[in-house]
Scaffold this active site. Structure first.
Site, PDB file in Angstrom:
ATOM      1  N   CYS A  76       8.062   7.882   2.899  1.00 34.86           N
ATOM      2  CA  CYS A  76       9.176   7.027   2.451  1.00 34.86           C
ATOM      3  C   CYS A  76      10.662   7.503   3.241  1.00 34.86           C
ATOM      4  O   CYS A  76      10.814   8.710   3.307  1.00 34.86           O
ATOM      5  CB  CYS A  76       9.422   7.347   1.001  1.00 34.86           C
ATOM      6  SG  CYS A  76      10.715   6.637   0.439  1.00 34.86           S
ATOM      7  N   CYS A 186      11.567   1.765   7.497  1.00 37.96           N
ATOM      8  CA  CYS A 186      11.132   1.801   6.216  1.00 37.96           C
ATOM      9  C   CYS A 186       9.646   1.328   6.351  1.00 37.96           C
ATOM     10  O   CYS A 186       9.198   0.590   6.992  1.00 37.96           O
ATOM     11  CB  CYS A 186      11.824   0.662   5.398  1.00 37.96           C
ATOM     12  SG  CYS A 186      11.044   0.347   3.647  1.00 37.96           S
TER      13      CYS A 186
HETATM   14  N1  DGL Z   1       9.063   2.650   1.757  1.00 35.87           N
HETATM   15  C1  DGL Z   1      10.298   3.417   1.552  1.00 35.87           C
HETATM   16  C2  DGL Z   1      11.154   3.652   2.655  1.00 35.87           C
HETATM   17  O1  DGL Z   1      10.392   3.871   3.597  1.00 35.87           O
HETATM   18  C3  DGL Z   1      11.110   2.874   0.198  1.00 35.87           C
HETATM   19  C4  DGL Z   1      11.659   1.552   0.250  1.00 35.87           C
HETATM   20  C5  DGL Z   1      11.985   1.108  -1.339  1.00 35.87           C
HETATM   21  O2  DGL Z   1      11.501   1.443  -2.191  1.00 35.87           O
HETATM   22  O3  DGL Z   1      13.061   0.293  -1.165  1.00 35.87           O
HETATM   23  O4  DGL Z   1      12.371   3.788   2.686  1.00 35.87           O
END
Ligand code: DGL
Length: 265
Positions: A76, A186
């Site tokens: 994440c 992301c």
């Molecule tokens: N997938 C995560 C990232 O890489 C979180 C995205 C989210 O929940 O806004 O930032």
């Protein structure tokens, strides 16, 4: 820190985004045991405050500690950008944050202008720009937040008109900077690659998970933490809400055989 080699590797994300990292790591390390936590109840993380993110991440780190993880992959970008520095010394395992891990490899790419699509929270920290420019101060980094994309992916709406309109708007903005590469900063965004590549060649997009998985493997090897018990391996998915939805949305990248277990932390 003494951990058994056969203790699991933990993963976490706000939802199915981290599965894009998980499938890369599992490809390179098929004999490991794995635990994945998707915080679907609290997604999207990109719209949360630092205090909220610290609370979510700390609970998940502690949950993975109770599950005896030998290492935890922050699959994440948002929590890597916002909370990693504050929490990194609080737990009894190795922690791999995505942005800080891949920044050097990105900085070494033979390009001068690079774009980053990421969540609001990630962009507000300028973590990508800072980490890349630590290794290559001459690389120009253009950062654009893409609110709404995470929910599109969690709802499995990648092929809708809503997705196309939102992606076009952000691509138009990004292409004005004439980037040579665009980082999908992301872990949910690789699910949108088909839509994104309507507006630029597929090769322009970088999914950092590919490099991230290699870095994780190399580090676990150097620390003597690779599993030596291939025949006994397991994988287990937990989510804080909507297990069926998670299983379905993740299937573009990885087939989860057993319905994820509901775990409210
Ligand atoms: N997938 C995560 C990232 O890489 C979180 C995205 C989210 O929940 O806004 O930032």
């Amino acid at each position: 820190m003494t951990k058994s080699n056969n203790a699991p590797i933990g993963f976490f994300d706000s939802g199915v985004g981290g599965v894009t990292v998980y499938e890369q790591v599992k490809k390179l390390l098929p004999d490991e045991n794995y635990i994945y936590f998707g915080d679907t109840k609290n997604m999207p993380y990109g719209e949360k405050t630092e205090t909220e993110l610290l609370g979510f991440a700390d609970k998940i780190f502690k949950f993975l500690e109770l599950k005896n993880a030998k290492a935890v992959v922050m699959a994440c970008n948002t929590t890597s950008a916002v909370v990693y520095e504050k929490l990194k010394n609080n737990y009894n395992y190795e922690i791999y944050p995505i942005i800080q891990s891949v920044a050097k490899a990105i900085a070494e790419l033979p390009v001068k202008r690079i774009g980053v699509f990421a969540t609001h929270a990630t962009i507000n920290t300028h973590c990508y720009k800072r980490e890349i420019q630590k290794h290559n101060p001459d690389m120009e980094v253009f950062e654009i937040a893409c609110p709404g994309w995470v929910k599109i992916v969690e709802n499995g709406d990648e092929n809708t008109q809503e997705a196309r309109i939102s992606v076009k708007e952000k691509m138009d903005e990004m292409l004005k900077n004439k980037p040579e590469k665009i980082i999908l900063g992301c872990t949910h965004y690789p699910y949108l690659l088909n839509v994104l590549s309507e507006f630029a060649p597929k090769e322009i997009f970088i999914n950092p998970s590919v490099e991230f998985a290699k870095i994780i493997k190399k580090d676990l090897e150097s620390k003597g933490l690779i599993s030596n018990n291939g025949s006994q391996k397991f994988e287990k998915f937990y989510v804080s809400k909507s297990p069926e939805n998670f299983q379905k949305a993740a299937s573009m990248f990885y087939k989860i055989n057993e319905l994820p277990e509901l775990a409210e932390l």
